[in-house]
Write a protein that holds these residues in place. Structure first.
Motif: not given
Length: 323
Positions: A229-237
């Motif tokens: 989930x972190x990859x999909x959100x903060x990681x993408x940002x």
């Protein structure tokens, strides 16, 4: 990615849909006659590419906080552009504040073979040789990135767009995402494109990334639901160079989704909503807000007539097949 004619129309359409858009000015300059992959009819002169890239940056790029459109320069791949275009594109992007760089790298064994044959370098070293390492760069795929290159990516903050479903569809392999994260590489999720993915569902990509990391390492602890989930959100940002999206917090852009867990596939999983969304089949979101505006309402996109769009798409697909 887009070219001279395509990108302005795409940007306008995304804004009409009330989306947040990082537009990539794609380019190909080395055709089959010069040893590249694309047909010669699809390549452009490099001077024209650079001139148009500058025009699009000046027309569309917005470096302000909460910007709805930002520009990226995106020479397609090592086997479709020259070294000079890679270097010149990097120099052009870096002459403006915040314009980022994107390309495809180390997607499969053929990429490694081409890089070694043409440049005498493995893909990661080739990227370094043309100035394509740094916090303003992200590379798609990196399935075959070497351990030494992963370390360099981590030290320089060079990002990776992990595209697990495309990599499976094309039998490219499984990217070493756990290894990248452990070495500080910024990692986000991507879908690649319509030519190599039959969906653009980032929740599906998140689940695939989650499961493939475990398969690759033969270890359930290689990836948790919260990590993906972190990859999909903060990681993408982080990959996109943004500090205004990716989380729910004061001062952040109001970009978020809501998913109802009151469905049969989530039965028994309500004690851990994050695990429920990642482990189970989450086909669609119930609500989506972008820049504080509701664009999906009870599972339905509100900014376009879907029936009309589907009908038009089906007609275009038939016309394309009939040739």
């Amino acid at each position: 990615m887009g070219t001279t004619q395509e990108l302005p129309a795409t940007a306008d359409e995304v804004l009409d849909l009330q989306g947040r858009f990082h537009a990539s000015r794609g380019s190909m300059s080395v055709g089959e006659s010069l040893g590249g992959l694309p047909p010669d009819a699809l390549v452009e002169a490099e001077a024209d590419i650079l001139q148009d890239s500058q025009r699009l940056i000046e027309q569309y790029y917005d470096n302000s906080r909460y910007a709805m459109v930002r520009m990226t320069l995106a020479p397609c791949s090592p086997f479709s552009v020259s070294r000079d275009l890679m270097r010149e594109s990097a120099a052009l992007a870096r002459s403006y504040s915040g314009v980022r760089l994107h390309t495809h790298l180390a997607e499969n064994q053929s990429d490694i073979d081409y890089s070694l044959h043409t440049f005498g370098l493995i893909p990661g070293d080739y990227a370094e040789s043309v100035g394509w390492l740094g916090e303003d760069v992200w590379h798609a795929h990196c399935v075959k990135l070497s351990d030494e290159s992963i370390v360099k990516f981590g030290k320089t903050g060079t990002g990776v767009a992990h595209c697990p479903c495309s990599n499976m569809r094309l039998a490219s392999g499984i990217a070493p995402i756990r290894k990248m994260l452990d070495r500080g590489v910024p990692v986000g999720l991507g879908v690649d494109g319509s030519a190599s993915n039959d969906a653009g569902n980032l929740l599906q990509e998140a689940q695939a990334a989650f499961l493939l990391a475990r398969v690759r390492d033969n270890e359930a602890a290689a990836m948790t639901a919260r990590q993906v989930l972190e990859i999909a959100t903060l990681g993408g940002a982080r990959v996109l160079g943004r500090d205004d999206i990716g989380s729910l917090a004061p001062g952040m852009a109001a970009d978020f989704i809501a998913i109802s867990l009151d469905r049969p596939q989530f039965a028994g999983a309500l004690h851990d909503p994050v695990a429920a969304v990642i482990f189970c089949q989450t086909h669609q979101v119930d609500y989506s807000f972008i820049n504080g505006k509701k664009v999906v309402d009870r599972g339905r996109l509100t900014t376009v007539e879907l029936e009309t769009l589907v009908e038009k798409t089906n007609k275009l697909a038939v016309a394309m097949i009939d040739g």
